[in-house]
Motif scaffolding. Sequence first.
Motif, PDB file in Angstrom:
ATOM      1  N   ARG A 140       0.898  -1.349  -0.022  1.00  0.00           N
ATOM      2  CA  ARG A 140       0.117   0.039  -0.011  1.00  0.00           C
ATOM      3  C   ARG A 140       0.910   1.237   0.013  1.00  0.00           C
ATOM      4  N   ASN A 141       1.870   1.168   0.913  1.00  0.00           N
ATOM      5  CA  ASN A 141       2.769   2.522   1.111  1.00  0.00           C
ATOM      6  C   ASN A 141       4.141   1.938   1.257  1.00  0.00           C
ATOM      7  N   GLU A 142       5.251   2.939   1.609  1.00  0.00           N
ATOM      8  CA  GLU A 142       6.600   2.542   1.680  1.00  0.00           C
ATOM      9  C   GLU A 142       6.821   1.830   3.098  1.00  0.00           C
ATOM     10  N   ASP A 143       6.009   2.143   4.125  1.00  0.00           N
ATOM     11  CA  ASP A 143       5.847   1.933   5.443  1.00  0.00           C
ATOM     12  C   ASP A 143       5.658   0.384   5.533  1.00  0.00           C
ATOM     13  N   ALA A 144       4.702   0.009   4.624  1.00  0.00           N
ATOM     14  CA  ALA A 144       4.378  -1.400   4.738  1.00  0.00           C
ATOM     15  C   ALA A 144       5.476  -2.351   3.756  1.00  0.00           C
ATOM     16  N   MET A 145       6.346  -1.617   3.166  1.00  0.00           N
ATOM     17  CA  MET A 145       7.389  -2.419   2.313  1.00  0.00           C
ATOM     18  C   MET A 145       8.439  -2.864   3.588  1.00  0.00           C
ATOM     19  N   TYR A 146       8.215  -3.656   4.658  1.00  0.00           N
ATOM     20  CA  TYR A 146       8.982  -3.693   5.782  1.00  0.00           C
ATOM     21  C   TYR A 146      10.529  -4.156   5.476  1.00  0.00           C
ATOM     22  N   TYR A 147      10.730  -4.907   4.502  1.00  0.00           N
ATOM     23  CA  TYR A 147      12.174  -5.341   4.477  1.00  0.00           C
ATOM     24  C   TYR A 147      12.479  -4.808   3.028  1.00  0.00           C
ATOM     25  N   GLN A 148      12.565  -3.559   2.668  1.00  0.00           N
ATOM     26  CA  GLN A 148      12.820  -3.083   1.355  1.00  0.00           C
ATOM     27  C   GLN A 148      14.423  -3.166   1.404  1.00  0.00           C
ATOM     28  N   GLU A 149      15.031  -2.878   2.576  1.00  0.00           N
ATOM     29  CA  GLU A 149      16.607  -2.955   2.547  1.00  0.00           C
ATOM     30  C   GLU A 149      17.155  -4.169   2.105  1.00  0.00           C
ATOM     31  N   ILE A 150      16.732  -5.263   2.339  1.00  0.00           N
ATOM     32  CA  ILE A 150      17.354  -6.584   1.917  1.00  0.00           C
ATOM     33  C   ILE A 150      17.063  -6.969   0.767  1.00  0.00           C
ATOM     34  N   ALA A 151      15.966  -6.624   0.225  1.00  0.00           N
ATOM     35  CA  ALA A 151      15.243  -6.758  -1.490  1.00  0.00           C
ATOM     36  C   ALA A 151      16.329  -5.536  -2.267  1.00  0.00           C
ATOM     37  N   ARG A 152      16.595  -4.399  -1.736  1.00  0.00           N
ATOM     38  CA  ARG A 152      17.280  -3.467  -2.682  1.00  0.00           C
ATOM     39  C   ARG A 152      18.824  -4.164  -2.746  1.00  0.00           C
ATOM     40  N   LYS A 153      19.234  -4.839  -1.402  1.00  0.00           N
ATOM     41  CA  LYS A 153      20.670  -5.455  -1.448  1.00  0.00           C
ATOM     42  C   LYS A 153      20.748  -6.749  -2.400  1.00  0.00           C
ATOM     43  N   TRP A 154      19.687  -7.299  -2.482  1.00  0.00           N
ATOM     44  CA  TRP A 154      19.668  -8.537  -3.523  1.00  0.00           C
ATOM     45  C   TRP A 154      19.903  -7.808  -5.008  1.00  0.00           C
ATOM     46  N   HIS A 155      19.107  -6.880  -5.306  1.00  0.00           N
ATOM     47  CA  HIS A 155      19.096  -6.285  -6.544  1.00  0.00           C
ATOM     48  C   HIS A 155      20.561  -5.547  -6.873  1.00  0.00           C
ATOM     49  N   THR A 156      21.231  -5.122  -6.036  1.00  0.00           N
ATOM     50  CA  THR A 156      22.518  -4.594  -6.099  1.00  0.00           C
ATOM     51  C   THR A 156      23.336  -5.607  -6.185  1.00  0.00           C
ATOM     52  N   GLU A 157      23.549  -6.687  -5.646  1.00  0.00           N
ATOM     53  CA  GLU A 157      24.685  -7.519  -5.407  1.00  0.00           C
ATOM     54  C   GLU A 157      24.428  -8.869  -6.509  1.00  0.00           C
ATOM     55  N   ASN A 158      23.428  -8.718  -7.161  1.00  0.00           N
ATOM     56  CA  ASN A 158      23.384 -10.126  -8.015  1.00  0.00           C
ATOM     57  C   ASN A 158      22.635  -9.518  -9.401  1.00  0.00           C
TER      58      ASN A 158
END
Length: 232
Positions: A140-158
């Motif tokens: 719904r909003n960015e607050d609800a994307m509770y583990y955004q940090e790890i998902a962006r890390k996957w994107h950057t590293e793979n």
Amino acid sequence: MKTIRCQIEKVTPFNDAVYQVLLKPETAFDFKAGQYLSVVMGEKDKRPFSIASAPNAELIELHIGAAISESYPMQVVERLKTSTHIDIEAPAGDAYLRSDSHRPRILIAGGTGFSYIKSIVEQQIANGETVNTKFYWGCRNEDAMYYQEIARKWHTENEWLEFIPTIEEVSETWQGKQANLLEQIKHDFISLNGYDIYIAGRFDMVGAARELFRELGVEEAHLYGDAFAFIK
């Protein structure tokens, strides 16, 4: 499935609506990335949650969405908060990662459906898989994307993984798509033929996704989601 006693290691909120739970099984058990377990609340009361950790992890991780005090999932959170141990039944589910398939993958999570996808991605990384993978996470909003940090890390590293975060209510600092999750997928694909698709989220979202995907030529033998067993 077998019943396994677990020590409750940690129950902490990601935000005001989602809790991270870490369990240490007293007996090791095998499961596949993308499977789920049931928390035993009573003899006839067993509540399913996706396993968020990959099979090689020492602890079992769950993400429980529990915003309303007396809700079905919050009852589980309260039990976990006030106990030292809990029984689970595991493993269950047929929507696990097909590592022997080299078709491109689309991973789709609505809300806490992220827990299901987390297990799959971490297993892909552990296996050294490089199958082209697009991961859509809709909230719904960015607050609800509770583990955004790890998902962006996957994107950057793979290089093989592209993370496409999608929210409906954006802030000025948001870096991602503004759209309904399914509308974004419809915008991005002319055809879903040739893909392995893994999906988790609310049953109504998953049901609507299947109807959309049929319009886009999905091969249903390659569409994986345990929700489909309940919404036939």
